[in-house]
Design a protein around this motif. Sequence first.
Motif, short mmCIF file in Angstrom:
data_model
loop_
_atom_site.label_atom_id
_atom_site.label_comp_id
_atom_site.label_asym_id
_atom_site.label_seq_id
_atom_site.Cartn_x
_atom_site.Cartn_y
_atom_site.Cartn_z
N ALA A 232 0.83 -1.21 0.00
CA ALA A 232 0.00 0.00 0.00
C ALA A 232 0.86 1.26 0.00
N LEU A 233 1.95 1.27 0.79
CA LEU A 233 2.84 2.42 0.80
C LEU A 233 3.55 2.59 -0.54
N ASP A 234 3.89 1.47 -1.18
CA ASP A 234 4.53 1.56 -2.49
C ASP A 234 3.58 2.17 -3.52
N ALA A 235 2.29 1.85 -3.42
CA ALA A 235 1.32 2.46 -4.34
C ALA A 235 1.19 3.96 -4.11
N LEU A 236 1.45 4.41 -2.87
CA LEU A 236 1.39 5.84 -2.55
C LEU A 236 2.73 6.54 -2.72
N ASN A 237 3.75 5.80 -3.17
CA ASN A 237 5.10 6.36 -3.35
C ASN A 237 5.68 6.85 -2.02
N ILE A 238 5.55 6.01 -1.00
CA ILE A 238 6.12 6.28 0.32
C ILE A 238 7.09 5.15 0.65
N GLU A 239 8.30 5.50 1.04
CA GLU A 239 9.31 4.49 1.35
C GLU A 239 9.12 3.99 2.77
N ILE A 240 9.34 2.69 2.99
CA ILE A 240 9.33 2.09 4.31
C ILE A 240 10.73 1.57 4.61
N ILE A 241 11.32 2.01 5.72
CA ILE A 241 12.68 1.64 6.11
C ILE A 241 12.60 0.95 7.46
N MET A 317 -5.52 1.10 0.90
CA MET A 317 -5.29 0.51 2.22
C MET A 317 -6.20 -0.70 2.42
N VAL A 318 -5.92 -1.78 1.67
CA VAL A 318 -6.70 -3.02 1.76
C VAL A 318 -5.75 -4.20 1.74
N TRP A 319 -6.26 -5.33 2.17
CA TRP A 319 -5.54 -6.60 2.12
C TRP A 319 -5.91 -7.28 0.81
N ARG A 320 -4.93 -7.49 -0.07
CA ARG A 320 -5.20 -8.03 -1.41
C ARG A 320 -4.52 -9.38 -1.56
N GLU A 321 -5.27 -10.33 -2.05
CA GLU A 321 -4.73 -11.65 -2.38
C GLU A 321 -5.40 -12.15 -3.65
#
Length: 472
Positions: A232-241, A317-321
């Motif tokens: 979800a963060l990658d879709a919003l162009n936000i980096e997670i470290i 912001m959803v759980w996708r499978e």
Amino acid sequence: MTVVSMSHGELTRFDTLLRVERRELRAEDAATLLGLSRRQVYRLLIRMRADGAPGLVSRRRGRRSNRWLGDSFRNHAIALVREHYHDFGPTLAAEYLAERHDVHISRETLRKLMIEAGLWKDRAARRPRPYQPRYRRDCRGELVQIDGSKHWWFEDRGPQCTLLVYIDDATSELMHLQMVESESTFSYMEATRAYIERHGKPVAFYSDQHSVFRNSRASAARGDGMTHFGRALDALNIEIICANSPQAKGRVERANGTLQDRLVKAMRLEGISSIGEANAFLPSYMVRHNARFARPAFDSRDLHRPLAPHDDLHAIMVWREQRTVTAALTLHYNKTMFILEPTEIARELVRKRVLVCEYPDGRLEIQHEGHVLPYRQFDKMRQVKQPAIVDNRHLDAALLLAKQIQAIAPHHRQRNNNAPTRRDQPTHLFPEPEATVKIDGRRLGGTKLKRGPRLSQAELRARGTLEFVKAR
């Protein structure tokens, strides 16, 4: 004989003045040694000649300070602290005394009084830091540290829960606080959505190595090792470290310790004992906390970015499978079978992959290339209940859920024609049985079968006209 008590400095001053009196030392040199002026040296010589050594003793010795508060005021302040703020620190107790009781006293004076009364222990010797501190980032919104703090936030007034903390690295400003039952993907999705709606998109989030943020073992289904929150963060162009150690994200760790002290006491004074009341109180508390602890950034720029026109937080912001549709237009997700309505789009999806989207509010959608597919939920009653694999941080929430289920559901669950096993299954999905028919040794509850080609069990379930009944 009179005993005169003199300090080390006064003895040094007496010895130097004796040398001046014996003409072994000039007054100018004595003033340089004692750090006094030449005139003060001559004043001390006059006092020594008149009174001797006792004349050099400070005349303020034994007298109270001009800022003496008085015994009644000191006793009143200590009585208030002992009654209301016995476990508060001196700084926090001084703030509440001024705010709630109009008793104004400095924190250092209150610290001395509390130490004398046995309400506080002075920590004179502190251990040095065993690690090199990291400098703050320059701009607000450049790096936001996030963490979940599991604690008895309501003390004995409510259950143990988790506080999600978002703090800016450049300013130590609390950006968002949210109380949740446990640290899970959905709770972080809801909190992050509220954060972005209020402040915008930061450059990066800084977190620990919790399974919400990092998948150490890349599964065959995902392949890239990215979690649902990370996707979800990658879709919003936000980096997670992810930090390598708790000390690396020390700002949020220290903020957790401060909140476990100040926030717990603030909610105690307000009488807050539930998660809903706490979430309503947290915005006003953040304003007060930031006014006390936040500091300006080195660079005044704010690097938060507004949402792009194509950014839909509710859809991201959803759980996708992914799941494969069978020939009977069915698919399995979370130990449940879903039956797609036989529409024109659904008939073309046999042996194709569709997306199962589960939202934080509990809604579930089945999508394919932007189309939402209507479905029905079929209750698959299992003969053997497999034990669930629960992470250690979710154990409390799982036990609480088990207690609630045991309190509502009977010990021996039986299926009959009028009560479906799943509580959330709509009663209109399958019609009331009119007859009992045996196929391959199993009893089937449903309408009477007509002569014709024999149908498979999947096709019968897809038509929604039959329901399996377990043999007792």
